[in-house]
Design an enzyme around this catalytic site. Structure first.
Site, PDB file in Angstrom:
ATOM      1  N   HIS A 104       0.883  -1.232   0.007  1.00  0.00           N
ATOM      2  CA  HIS A 104      -0.136  -0.156   0.008  1.00  0.00           C
ATOM      3  C   HIS A 104       0.789   1.304  -0.006  1.00  0.00           C
ATOM      4  O   HIS A 104       1.113   1.759   1.021  1.00  0.00           O
ATOM      5  CB  HIS A 104      -0.930  -0.017   1.202  1.00  0.00           C
ATOM      6  CG  HIS A 104      -1.706  -1.362   1.227  1.00  0.00           C
ATOM      7  ND1 HIS A 104      -1.168  -2.570   1.764  1.00  0.00           N
ATOM      8  CD2 HIS A 104      -3.032  -1.569   0.947  1.00  0.00           C
ATOM      9  CE1 HIS A 104      -2.323  -3.472   1.838  1.00  0.00           C
ATOM     10  NE2 HIS A 104      -3.362  -2.811   1.237  1.00  0.00           N
ATOM     11  N   HIS A 145      -4.277   3.031  -3.241  1.00  0.00           N
ATOM     12  CA  HIS A 145      -4.341   2.360  -1.841  1.00  0.00           C
ATOM     13  C   HIS A 145      -3.517   1.116  -1.874  1.00  0.00           C
ATOM     14  O   HIS A 145      -2.631   1.132  -0.922  1.00  0.00           O
ATOM     15  CB  HIS A 145      -5.938   2.263  -1.655  1.00  0.00           C
ATOM     16  CG  HIS A 145      -5.911   1.323  -0.439  1.00  0.00           C
ATOM     17  ND1 HIS A 145      -6.035   1.693   0.644  1.00  0.00           N
ATOM     18  CD2 HIS A 145      -6.067  -0.148  -0.472  1.00  0.00           C
ATOM     19  CE1 HIS A 145      -6.387   0.653   1.548  1.00  0.00           C
ATOM     20  NE2 HIS A 145      -6.203  -0.566   0.843  1.00  0.00           N
ATOM     21  N   SER A 154     -23.577 -10.588  36.868  1.00  0.00           N
ATOM     22  CA  SER A 154     -24.042 -11.981  36.212  1.00  0.00           C
ATOM     23  C   SER A 154     -22.749 -12.549  36.063  1.00  0.00           C
ATOM     24  O   SER A 154     -22.693 -13.565  36.252  1.00  0.00           O
ATOM     25  CB  SER A 154     -24.675 -11.673  34.921  1.00  0.00           C
ATOM     26  OG  SER A 154     -26.066 -11.109  35.218  1.00  0.00           O
ATOM     27  N   GLU A 190     -18.571  -5.006  23.991  1.00  0.00           N
ATOM     28  CA  GLU A 190     -17.781  -6.057  23.704  1.00  0.00           C
ATOM     29  C   GLU A 190     -16.850  -6.071  22.981  1.00  0.00           C
ATOM     30  O   GLU A 190     -15.417  -6.425  23.275  1.00  0.00           O
ATOM     31  CB  GLU A 190     -18.686  -7.435  23.552  1.00  0.00           C
ATOM     32  CG  GLU A 190     -19.704  -7.865  24.734  1.00  0.00           C
ATOM     33  CD  GLU A 190     -20.897  -7.179  24.471  1.00  0.00           C
ATOM     34  OE1 GLU A 190     -21.197  -6.252  23.356  1.00  0.00           O
ATOM     35  OE2 GLU A 190     -21.914  -7.307  24.993  1.00  0.00           O
ATOM     36  N   HIS A 249     -29.210 -16.844  23.437  1.00  0.00           N
ATOM     37  CA  HIS A 249     -28.237 -16.936  24.699  1.00  0.00           C
ATOM     38  C   HIS A 249     -27.441 -17.966  25.081  1.00  0.00           C
ATOM     39  O   HIS A 249     -26.868 -18.111  25.754  1.00  0.00           O
ATOM     40  CB  HIS A 249     -28.999 -16.309  25.926  1.00  0.00           C
ATOM     41  CG  HIS A 249     -29.358 -14.743  25.743  1.00  0.00           C
ATOM     42  ND1 HIS A 249     -29.769 -14.274  24.861  1.00  0.00           N
ATOM     43  CD2 HIS A 249     -28.833 -13.791  26.605  1.00  0.00           C
ATOM     44  CE1 HIS A 249     -29.929 -12.839  25.107  1.00  0.00           C
ATOM     45  NE2 HIS A 249     -29.384 -12.701  26.243  1.00  0.00           N
TER      46      HIS A 249
HETATM   47  C1  LIG Z   1     -11.799  -5.255   9.527  1.00  0.00           C
HETATM   48  C2  LIG Z   1     -11.242  -4.909   8.216  1.00  0.00           C
HETATM   49  N1  LIG Z   1     -11.861  -4.928   7.062  1.00  0.00           N
HETATM   50  C3  LIG Z   1     -11.477  -4.799   5.861  1.00  0.00           C
HETATM   51  C4  LIG Z   1     -10.243  -4.915   5.712  1.00  0.00           C
HETATM   52  C5  LIG Z   1      -9.461  -4.697   4.235  1.00  0.00           C
HETATM   53  N2  LIG Z   1      -9.060  -3.301   3.911  1.00  0.00           N
HETATM   54  C6  LIG Z   1      -7.763  -3.166   4.116  1.00  0.00           C
HETATM   55  S1  LIG Z   1      -7.438  -1.333   3.861  1.00  0.00           S
HETATM   56  C7  LIG Z   1      -8.972  -1.101   3.429  1.00  0.00           C
HETATM   57  C8  LIG Z   1      -9.619   0.179   2.872  1.00  0.00           C
HETATM   58  C9  LIG Z   1      -9.478   1.301   4.268  1.00  0.00           C
HETATM   59  O1  LIG Z   1      -9.618   2.650   3.689  1.00  0.00           O
HETATM   60  P1  LIG Z   1      -8.784   3.737   4.584  1.00  0.00           P
HETATM   61  O2  LIG Z   1      -8.877   3.300   6.013  1.00  0.00           O
HETATM   62  O3  LIG Z   1      -9.538   5.012   4.065  1.00  0.00           O
HETATM   63  O4  LIG Z   1      -7.720   3.530   4.126  1.00  0.00           O
HETATM   64  P2  LIG Z   1      -6.803   4.430   2.865  1.00  0.00           P
HETATM   65  O5  LIG Z   1      -6.899   3.611   1.729  1.00  0.00           O
HETATM   66  O6  LIG Z   1      -7.416   6.050   2.935  1.00  0.00           O
HETATM   67  O7  LIG Z   1      -5.362   4.501   3.661  1.00  0.00           O
HETATM   68  C10 LIG Z   1      -9.968  -2.224   3.449  1.00  0.00           C
HETATM   69  C11 LIG Z   1     -11.322  -2.457   3.365  1.00  0.00           C
HETATM   70  C12 LIG Z   1      -9.382  -4.821   6.868  1.00  0.00           C
HETATM   71  N3  LIG Z   1      -7.862  -4.549   6.719  1.00  0.00           N
HETATM   72  N4  LIG Z   1      -9.888  -4.757   8.017  1.00  0.00           N
END
Ligand SMILES: Cc1ncc(C[n+]2csc(CCOP(=O)(O)OP(=O)(O)O)c2C)c(N)n1
Ligand SMILES: [Mg+2]
Length: 694
Positions: A38, A286, A409, A438, A499
């Site tokens: 990235h 990205h 609980s 949680e 539950h």
């Molecule tokens: C919980 C989760 N869902 C999906 C992903 C896959 N994922 C990695 S980066 C991204 C996009 C993130 O966008 P942003 O936070 O705006 O990052 P930017 O591209 O601006 O750096 C996704 C969907 C992940 N790493 N974690």
């Protein structure tokens, strides 16, 4: 220009820019070389990370685990090259699992060249325990920011317990960087809400507001007013409109430093892929390499030698050494001196801090642990747990935790005099109130544990589903966190199938490195805690009953110390050679014992194996395992109020599992036990059937 011919910078601004562009180009080159990664966000956030590290943070690269260091969390973990660049450029030193300094850098240029390759200290996402200087593992979006709230709570608690007049032993700050993804994830909302409620003014989140995620511009998904949302939570909201303006960023961070009573949220408007003529502000920046030609064009826009790769120009290491290196080094030396004085004046407190840092337990940590007498009516797992926790929390000053609004609980409330509630105005309290959050709770428990506190979190076992992502990270990070999950099966009968956990045990047993224990009576609960407390690098889950379980007569049956081996022979067949083995966990243990007694009366030689933990049993020698479950004994019955999946490995081809193949139902427990076959007669009948003695 050749690689070595970068002109010596003349002004401070130029050297700042040189450092920033080094982070950018290292990131681009690493992604390009790996053919994956990235690049865009490191290119955009290099100025931010440069400013936090080189101008603000008190972090000593020579000692990345110095207890009073400021913490930096990269919640948008995909931008890991930011962290690898800065750890490399600051020459942050490596530390091993025993917290010893190893005398070599944490991340080398070679690691960066081998970004995302096997064994490189520059993996795809930040990994705690793999790379020194990483404060927490990130990648699953939202986890980092939520964990940072635990770090902030920890700092407040440590300050409340250990600081003394003229001895500010703990006064560090926590910085977390996050993107749109973190902001969209629900866990961040839970954590942000709690952080403001607790007035965590030691916590600063910087939100990379670039309007880009993987599928494109956030106008297709994310149009809320984030600033208003955080104002609503009660955060101090700041904005810097240009991610390249490092002086403004610095001023904003200084405002954070002066803000009291609430956490700070800094919105930073940035351009993903900054400097890329064709990819800036697009989703293409990205998560894929820019391409050789585009890399060259970017370097041209930065005034960088176009063909240089992995270039660290003269003066860059030196500038980091003069910035964060000098500031952090001085801060650590002053602290070390301060702590030496503290040690003289407050030796007992200093000893606690030392032990905590090494994840050791204080002397006599297990004194006064209860021993429960035999009692057919017995005690609920959760009640036994409550008694044990209250003893342990008094013996271990830095053991603390709480529940997601189910303290009464879960029986996790620390009720002894002086335990106290953790609130903004009482940060020394040991009862944390997570609220009904949680997801964030477990990430926060991870943050507490990363800060070397011994922390537990509690909820109903069914809601471990809401907690699972952070439990998994806890195991991946090798943290000794403790999760107390009560109402572990159909014990809350009338609440019904919403539950009643079914697949949860199996799903947690599947997490590598996580020890899951389901104790079968009050003394097994004690032994489970005794085992768990001694873990230094593994998390543990306790699955505990809501309803009373008979306390077994340990004079008649084997000692509960066998819990530490995961499974043990609780009741032996006369003569020691069983025809049948009954294996059970938790609330089903007493069923198996009753069935065993019935079979015995009929002259059938059965053995009862109590098996609170598959994982611990698998860690035993083959010799021990075969002693408990001799391969020659094929008639085996396992009883557990949970998914049957996986039990084949212990009952074998010719064994039988009495478990759950459907969801439960809403009814009194007794009726459910009858309906689903969790009765001694049924266990005995299955054993008889397998033996052909019907
Ligand atoms: C919980 C989760 N869902 C999906 C992903 C896959 N994922 C990695 S980066 C991204 C996009 C993130 O966008 P942003 O936070 O705006 O990052 P930017 O591209 O601006 O750096 C996704 C969907 C992940 N790493 N974690
Ligand atoms: Mg984004």
């Amino acid at each position: 220009m050749s690689t070595t011919q970068v002109a010596q910078p003349m002004t401070g601004a130029e050297v700042d820019q040189l450092c920033i562009n080094t982070i950018r180009t290292l990131s681009m080159d690493a992604v390009q070389q790996a053919k994956s990664g990235h690049p865009g966000t490191p290119m955009a956030l290099a100025p931010l990370v440069y400013t936090i590290w080189n101008r603000i943070m008190r972090f000593d690269p020579q000692d990345p685990i110095w207890p009073n260091r400021d913490r930096f969390v990269l919640s948008n973990g995909h931008a890991s090259m930011l962290l690898w660049s800065v750890l490399h450029l600051t020459k942050t030193q490596a530390v091993n699992a025993e917290y010893e300094r190893l005398g070599h850098p944490s991340v080398t240029l070679d690691d960066i060249r081998r970004f995302r390759q096997l064994d490189s200290k520059a993996p795809g996402h930040p990994e705690y325990h793999w790379v020194s200087g990483v404060e927490t593992t990130t990648g699953p979006l939202g986890q980092g920011v939520a964990t940072s709230v635990g770090m902030a709570i920890a700092q407040k608690w440590l300050a409340a317990r250990y600081n003394r007049p003229r001895f500010e032993i703990f006064d560090y700050q926590i910085y977390a960087v996050c993107g749109d993804g973190c902001m969209m994830e629900g866990i961040a909302s839970e954590a942000a809400s709690l952080a403001a409620h607790l007035g965590l003014d030691n916590l600063c989140w910087v939100y990379d507001n670039n309007h880009i995620t993987i599928e494109g511009n956030t106008r297709i998904t994310f149009t809320e007013d984030v600033a208003t949302r955080f104002l609503g939570y009660g955060w101090n909201v700041l904005r810097v409109g240009d991610a390249n303006d490092i002086d403004r960023i610095q001023s904003a961070l200084e405002v954070f430093g002066k803000t009291k009573g609430r956490p700070t949220f800094l919105i930073l408007d940035s351009h993903i892929g900054y400097g890329s003529p064709h990819k800036q502000d697009t989703a293409a920046a990205h998560g894929e390499p820019l391409g050789d030609e585009e890399v060259r064009l970017c370097k041209r826009s930065y005034g960088w030698p176009e063909d240089a790769k992995f270039l660290v120009p003269d003066g860059v290491y030196e500038h980091f050494a003069a910035g964060v290196g000098a500031r952090g080094g001085q801060a650590r030396r002053q602290w070390t001196e301060l702590f030496a004085g503290y040690r003289v004046k407050y030796p007992a407190l200093a000893a606690e801090i030392d032990q905590m840092q090494r994840r050791e337990l204080p002397a006599e940590w297990d004194r006064n642990l209860p021993v429960f007498p035999a009692d057919p009516k017995g005690l609920a797992g959760r009640d036994a747990s409550g008694k044990v926790l209250n003893v342990l929390a008094q013996n271990i000053p830095w053991l603390l935790g709480g529940s997601a609004d189910l303290g009464p609980s879960n029986k996790t409330t620390l009720t002894y005099a002086g335990a106290g509630d953790f609130q903004a105005e009482s940060p020394g309290g040991k009862n944390l109130h997570f609220g009904i959050r949680e997801n964030a709770m477990v990430a926060i428990v991870n943050g507490l544990s990363l800060s070397k506190l011994r922390a537990f979190g509690a909820t109903f076992f069914i809601f471990s589903d809401y907690a699972r992502p952070a439990i998994r990270l806890s195991a991946l990070m090798e943290l000794p966190t403790i999760f107390v999950f009560t109402h572990d099966a159909m014990g809350d009968g009338e609440d019904g199938p919403t539950h009643q956990p079914v697949e949860h045990l199996l799903s947690l047993r599947a997490i590598p490195g996580l020890t899951t224990l389901r104790p079968g009576d009050a003394n097994e609960v004690v032994e489970a805690y005794r085992y768990i407390m001694q873990l230094r690098h593994r998390p543990a889950v306790l699955a505990l009953s809501r309803q009373p379980l008979p306390t077994l007569d340990r004079k008649r049956y084997a000692s509960a110390e066998g819990v530490a081996k995961g499974a043990y022979i609780l009741a032996e067949a006369p003569g020691g050679t069983p025809e049948a083995i009954l294996i059970a966990t938790g609330s089903e243990l007493s069923l198996a014992v009753e069935a065993h007694e019935k079979l015995l009366a009929e002259g059938i030689r059965s053995r009862v194996v109590s098996m609170p933990s598959w994982d611990l049993f698998e860690q035993q020698t083959q010799e021990y395992r075969e002693r408990v479950l001799p391969p020659s004994v094929k008639v085996r019955v396992a009883v557990e109020q949970a998914s049957t999946l996986g039990w084949e490995r212990y009952v074998g081809e010719s064994g039988r599992v009495i478990g759950m193949r459907t969801f439960g139902a809403s009814a009194p427990l007794k009726e459910l036990q009858r309906k689903f076959g969790f009765e001694p007669d049924r266990v005995a009948a299955v054993a008889r059937e397998l033996l052909g003695r019907t």
